[in-house]
Design a protein around this motif. Structure first.
Motif, mmCIF file in Angstrom:
data_model
loop_
_atom_site.group_PDB
_atom_site.id
_atom_site.type_symbol
_atom_site.label_atom_id
_atom_site.label_comp_id
_atom_site.label_asym_id
_atom_site.label_seq_id
_atom_site.Cartn_x
_atom_site.Cartn_y
_atom_site.Cartn_z
ATOM 1 N N ALA A 172 0.525 -0.831 0.016
ATOM 2 C CA ALA A 172 0.016 -0.161 -0.265
ATOM 3 C C ALA A 172 1.087 0.996 0.065
ATOM 4 C CB ALA A 172 -0.996 -0.045 0.658
ATOM 5 N N GLN A 173 0.692 1.916 -0.837
ATOM 6 C CA GLN A 173 0.921 4.192 -0.135
ATOM 7 C C GLN A 173 0.022 4.607 1.022
ATOM 8 O OE1 GLN A 173 -0.019 7.217 -2.571
ATOM 9 N NE2 GLN A 173 1.762 7.770 -2.959
ATOM 10 N N VAL A 174 0.508 4.704 2.193
ATOM 11 C CA VAL A 174 0.269 5.286 2.974
ATOM 12 C C VAL A 174 0.437 6.620 3.451
ATOM 13 C CG1 VAL A 174 -0.062 5.344 5.702
ATOM 14 C CG2 VAL A 174 -0.291 2.639 3.962
ATOM 15 N N ILE A 175 -0.433 7.735 3.370
ATOM 16 C CA ILE A 175 0.348 8.516 4.616
ATOM 17 C C ILE A 175 -0.544 8.892 5.166
ATOM 18 C CG2 ILE A 175 0.099 11.825 3.744
ATOM 19 C CD1 ILE A 175 -1.236 10.237 0.597
ATOM 20 N N VAL A 176 0.708 9.635 6.865
ATOM 21 C CA VAL A 176 0.039 9.428 7.694
ATOM 22 C C VAL A 176 0.858 10.676 8.152
ATOM 23 C CG1 VAL A 176 -0.693 7.339 8.682
ATOM 24 C CG2 VAL A 176 1.907 8.458 8.839
ATOM 25 N N ALA A 177 -0.325 11.951 9.457
ATOM 26 C CA ALA A 177 0.397 13.409 9.827
ATOM 27 C C ALA A 177 1.168 13.146 11.245
ATOM 28 C CB ALA A 177 -0.736 14.463 9.854
ATOM 29 N N VAL A 178 2.712 13.764 11.014
ATOM 30 C CA VAL A 178 2.651 13.685 12.964
ATOM 31 C C VAL A 178 3.019 14.515 13.760
ATOM 32 C CG1 VAL A 178 5.163 12.086 14.223
ATOM 33 C CG2 VAL A 178 3.904 11.209 11.702
ATOM 34 N N THR A 179 3.185 14.660 14.312
ATOM 35 C CA THR A 179 3.103 15.986 15.376
ATOM 36 C C THR A 179 4.285 15.379 16.305
ATOM 37 O OG1 THR A 179 1.215 15.680 16.628
ATOM 38 C CG2 THR A 179 0.708 17.150 14.987
ATOM 39 N N PHE A 180 4.939 16.230 17.417
ATOM 40 C CA PHE A 180 5.611 15.910 18.169
ATOM 41 C C PHE A 180 4.739 16.666 19.132
ATOM 42 C CE2 PHE A 180 7.699 14.840 13.626
ATOM 43 C CZ PHE A 180 7.756 13.886 14.278
ATOM 44 N N ASP A 181 6.274 16.506 20.402
ATOM 45 C CA ASP A 181 5.955 17.545 21.802
ATOM 46 C C ASP A 181 7.190 17.713 22.311
ATOM 47 O OD1 ASP A 181 8.051 15.535 22.723
ATOM 48 O OD2 ASP A 181 6.794 13.998 23.702
ATOM 49 N N GLU A 182 7.192 18.655 23.546
ATOM 50 C CA GLU A 182 8.425 19.374 23.616
ATOM 51 C C GLU A 182 9.668 18.366 23.624
ATOM 52 O OE1 GLU A 182 7.445 21.880 26.723
ATOM 53 O OE2 GLU A 182 5.911 23.322 25.810
ATOM 54 N N GLN A 183 9.265 17.717 23.927
ATOM 55 C CA GLN A 183 11.030 16.927 23.679
ATOM 56 C C GLN A 183 11.442 16.252 22.833
ATOM 57 O OE1 GLN A 183 8.619 16.474 26.670
ATOM 58 N NE2 GLN A 183 9.497 18.146 27.228
ATOM 59 N N ARG A 185 9.810 14.068 20.939
ATOM 60 C CA ARG A 185 9.323 13.214 20.985
ATOM 61 C C ARG A 185 7.868 12.863 19.958
ATOM 62 N NH1 ARG A 185 10.223 11.433 26.796
ATOM 63 N NH2 ARG A 185 8.602 13.339 26.950
ATOM 64 N N VAL A 186 7.507 11.544 19.002
ATOM 65 C CA VAL A 186 6.022 11.711 18.542
ATOM 66 C C VAL A 186 5.516 12.062 19.615
ATOM 67 C CG1 VAL A 186 4.795 10.037 17.354
ATOM 68 C CG2 VAL A 186 6.633 10.470 16.096
ATOM 69 N N SER A 187 4.537 12.527 19.224
ATOM 70 C CA SER A 187 2.799 12.715 20.301
ATOM 71 C C SER A 187 2.054 12.337 19.678
ATOM 72 C CB SER A 187 3.039 14.334 20.367
ATOM 73 O OG SER A 187 1.173 15.231 21.063
ATOM 74 N N THR A 188 1.337 12.790 18.598
ATOM 75 C CA THR A 188 0.238 12.088 17.692
ATOM 76 C C THR A 188 0.629 11.331 16.369
ATOM 77 O OG1 THR A 188 -0.939 14.073 16.549
ATOM 78 C CG2 THR A 188 -1.397 13.956 18.892
ATOM 79 N N CYS A 189 -0.356 10.636 15.772
ATOM 80 C CA CYS A 189 -0.317 10.234 14.370
ATOM 81 C C CYS A 189 -1.617 9.987 13.395
ATOM 82 C CB CYS A 189 0.059 8.848 14.298
ATOM 83 S SG CYS A 189 0.843 8.759 12.128
ATOM 84 N N ARG A 190 -2.133 10.924 12.746
ATOM 85 C CA ARG A 190 -2.478 10.793 11.848
ATOM 86 C C ARG A 190 -3.006 10.309 10.801
ATOM 87 N NH1 ARG A 190 -7.847 13.753 12.020
ATOM 88 N NH2 ARG A 190 -6.919 15.393 13.937
ATOM 89 N N PRO A 191 -3.883 9.028 11.085
ATOM 90 C CA PRO A 191 -3.335 8.242 8.969
ATOM 91 C C PRO A 191 -4.903 9.584 8.348
ATOM 92 C CG PRO A 191 -4.291 6.319 11.216
ATOM 93 C CD PRO A 191 -4.280 7.662 11.796
ATOM 94 N N VAL A 192 -4.175 9.644 7.207
ATOM 95 C CA VAL A 192 -4.751 10.774 6.417
ATOM 96 C C VAL A 192 -5.694 9.685 5.174
ATOM 97 C CG1 VAL A 192 -4.650 12.319 4.719
ATOM 98 C CG2 VAL A 192 -3.117 12.100 7.219
ATOM 99 N N ARG A 193 -4.273 8.957 4.606
ATOM 100 C CA ARG A 193 -5.006 7.488 3.482
ATOM 101 C C ARG A 193 -4.814 6.891 3.121
ATOM 102 N NH1 ARG A 193 -4.803 6.175 -1.631
ATOM 103 N NH2 ARG A 193 -7.437 6.007 -2.998
ATOM 104 N N SER A 194 -5.479 5.524 3.279
ATOM 105 C CA SER A 194 -4.199 3.990 2.751
ATOM 106 C C SER A 194 -4.664 4.239 1.157
ATOM 107 C CB SER A 194 -4.659 3.221 3.452
ATOM 108 O OG SER A 194 -3.809 1.813 3.477
#
Length: 234
Positions: A172-183, A185-194
């Motif tokens: 598959a081709q997958v798109i996810v959107a990742v955000t990071f915390d103050e340290q 590290r990955v804070s959130t991951c949002r699936p966008v499309r698969s």
């Protein structure tokens, strides 16, 4: 042969159209407590009990349906009763899923042979879906390039092919959107499309959580990861 999408209509996830199978931990309490009276009907692991649960946004099981032969129907009723009473679903940490209700599919089998003292008799599994349909998750709008991070902003390691997808030859081709915390590290991951099943998008978020960190934190911009999971050719 790899399992790839077959030009079927795209599924739009959101609201009460969502499947969270493989997106977190489902706790139905101790299966043996509900199913031991029906152990013989499982024929030493040769018979399978299928369950489809409806889960609300808080993780509570709201409905339960089972797929079983006539012998296993009483076991299905007993397990659904337990699922409605105590069942809880918890998404993986940081996984962003926008739904009001969702489906979770699983199957139950017993161990083969005689019960072993100290080990559970029944086991739960979640089969990888083979519907081969692309999935878009909600209405998330990918920010313009100047409003998101680039790979140069990150520290990262080589990503491992998601184990269950590899075992089931899912590409598959997958798109996810990742955000990071103050340290950083990955804070959130949002699936966008698969391009092929939702579950590989959830697995991709797990890889992102293990593999990415931010070089210079804090930074509120997201990183949009576009990856192609392709099996090695023989």
């Amino acid at each position: 042969m790899p399992a790839v999408a077959q030009d079927q209509a795209e599924i739009i996830f959101g609201g009460d159209v969502f499947d969270v199978t493989g997106a977190g931990v489902l706790d139905l309490s101790i299966l043996d407590g509900a199913l031991m009276p029906f152990r013989r009907a499982f024929d030493q692991g040769r018979e399978r009990l299928g369950l489809e649960l409806t889960i609300d946004a808080a993780g509570t099981v709201q409905d339960c349906r089972f797929d079983a032969n006539e012998k296993l129907a009483p076991a299905g009723k007993a397990l659904c009763t337990q699922a409605l009473r105590v069942g809880r679903f918890q998404p993986y940490p940081g996984l962003v899923l926008d739904y009001t209700s969702a489906t979770y599919r699983l199957s139950i089998r017993s161990h083969t042979g005689q019960p072993i003292k100290g080990e559970a008799t029944f086991r739960m599994s979640t089969a990888y879906p083979f519907e081969g349909r692309p999935v878009t998750f909600g209405s998330y709008a990918i920010p313009p390039e100047n409003q998101r991070l680039t790979l140069a902003d990150l520290q990262y390691r080589a990503m491992e092919y998601p184990r269950d997808a590899l075992q089931n030859a899912i590409e598959a081709q997958v798109i996810v959107a990742v955000t990071f915390d103050e340290q950083g590290r990955v804070s959130t991951c949002r699936p966008v499309r698969s391009s092929n099943t939702a579950r590989i998008a959830y697995d991709t978020c797990l890889e992102a959580r293990r593999g990415f960190s931010l070089r210079k934190a804090p930074d509120a911009r997201p990183y949009v990861w576009v990856t192609h999971w392709r099996l090695a050719e023989d």
